[in-house]
Design an enzyme around this catalytic site. Sequence first.
Site, mmCIF file in Angstrom:
data_model
loop_
_atom_site.group_PDB
_atom_site.id
_atom_site.type_symbol
_atom_site.label_atom_id
_atom_site.label_comp_id
_atom_site.label_asym_id
_atom_site.label_seq_id
_atom_site.Cartn_x
_atom_site.Cartn_y
_atom_site.Cartn_z
ATOM 1 N N ASP A 281 0.804 5.258 1.815
ATOM 2 C CA ASP A 281 0.143 5.991 2.898
ATOM 3 C C ASP A 281 -0.551 7.216 2.307
ATOM 4 O O ASP A 281 0.047 7.962 1.531
ATOM 5 C CB ASP A 281 1.158 6.430 3.955
ATOM 6 C CG ASP A 281 1.782 5.240 4.677
ATOM 7 O OD1 ASP A 281 1.130 4.176 4.744
ATOM 8 O OD2 ASP A 281 2.922 5.372 5.167
ATOM 9 N N ARG B 76 7.713 -8.393 15.547
ATOM 10 C CA ARG B 76 8.106 -7.066 15.080
ATOM 11 C C ARG B 76 7.128 -6.061 15.663
ATOM 12 O O ARG B 76 5.908 -6.272 15.638
ATOM 13 C CB ARG B 76 8.073 -6.995 13.550
ATOM 14 C CG ARG B 76 8.319 -5.593 12.988
ATOM 15 C CD ARG B 76 8.252 -5.599 11.462
ATOM 16 N NE ARG B 76 8.187 -4.236 10.929
ATOM 17 C CZ ARG B 76 9.239 -3.471 10.660
ATOM 18 N NH1 ARG B 76 10.463 -3.935 10.882
ATOM 19 N NH2 ARG B 76 9.088 -2.245 10.178
ATOM 20 N N HIS C 119 4.786 0.093 0.005
ATOM 21 C CA HIS C 119 5.524 -0.715 0.967
ATOM 22 C C HIS C 119 4.626 -1.793 1.559
ATOM 23 O O HIS C 119 3.408 -1.755 1.416
ATOM 24 C CB HIS C 119 6.130 0.160 2.069
ATOM 25 C CG HIS C 119 5.154 1.051 2.770
ATOM 26 N ND1 HIS C 119 4.585 2.164 2.179
ATOM 27 C CD2 HIS C 119 4.623 1.008 4.022
ATOM 28 C CE1 HIS C 119 3.776 2.769 3.018
ATOM 29 N NE2 HIS C 119 3.759 2.074 4.145
ATOM 30 N N HIS D 299 0.848 -1.190 0.000
ATOM 31 C CA HIS D 299 0.000 0.000 0.000
ATOM 32 C C HIS D 299 0.883 1.239 0.000
ATOM 33 O O HIS D 299 2.093 1.160 0.229
ATOM 34 C CB HIS D 299 -0.903 0.026 1.241
ATOM 35 C CG HIS D 299 -0.149 0.141 2.527
ATOM 36 N ND1 HIS D 299 0.581 -0.907 3.069
ATOM 37 C CD2 HIS D 299 0.023 1.192 3.386
ATOM 38 C CE1 HIS D 299 1.146 -0.516 4.194
ATOM 39 N NE2 HIS D 299 0.842 0.756 4.403
#
Length: 332
Positions: free
Chosen positions: A206, A271, A261, A204
């Site tokens: 941002d 993570r 990303h 996607h």
Amino acid sequence: MVVLSQPALNQFFLLKPFKSTPLFTGIPVVDLTHPDAKNLIVNACRDFGFFKLVNHGVPLELMANLENEALRFFKKSQSEKDRAGPPDPFGYGSKRIGPNGDVGWVEYLLLNTNPDVISPKSLCIFRENPHHFRAVVENYITAVKNMCYAVLELMAEGLGIRQRNTLSRLLKDEKSDSCFRLNHYPPCPEVQALNRNLVGFGEHTDPQIISVLRSNSTSGLQICLTDGTWVSVPPDQTSFFINVGDALQVMTNGRFKSVKHRVLADTTKSRLSMIYFGGPALSENIAPLPSVMLKGEECLYKEFTWCEYKKAAYTSRLADNRLAPFQKSAAD
């Protein structure tokens, strides 16, 4: 989040087998104190839409404190975490990303950056000591905002914009529609035997002006280069990673590209990432800035309000090109 069986894993997007992507060594690095930082920022945003920021001035203690608080929450039982949700859009969410069917191996807390909104949500997140959580979040967000203002003002200088605050004022506006997200990607050892990569957060861009990411030492973030190649970003828990957002792509008339990303989940390590999304007020008009355009240059995008774009984005899937409806055609 619980251990998954093979049938349960099938609901998630499993990438086809491929050789593990080596950590990419070509990520631009910008030292915020460098005398030529303004041009380094512009070059990185033009060529990658992404860069690593060092010597940023945000105390490492603030990062560590927030990471500890976030992990303390995500280690709670599922029933306890669910009390902080469902997201409205703020609050706790798990696996579902948005309202249109996207899923990922992720759980998250989404918060407004307005302290008056953080406060009541804190009661749901940590009932035993909400004030401490609120203070840790506010201290971190305040420091990151100030750093972000500095980046945007250097960016404006590098673009040759006469008023340094042309971009930063949009985030400083008390009506700024900014938000803050804590993403937790638990380890998923079940995937290792399948010779697949489990997507924690699908590809996607941002939508906002800029996003500022900090993560722990677990890798997983990948960006798409201009030639379509996906590369893995080496983690660095002492630095920030800056993404160009869709709104900034429009404001620079395509000079900067919002970077596509994604995040792949790790099979053995969790993570944790914390992301500040800097957005303008809902009523703010978004259009190419005359001060960055050359004489006779055509606008590539129609003017729209941030509210209009945000509504359109929420009706799309994660990987959609959300800017497409706002691009000018030859007939416009």
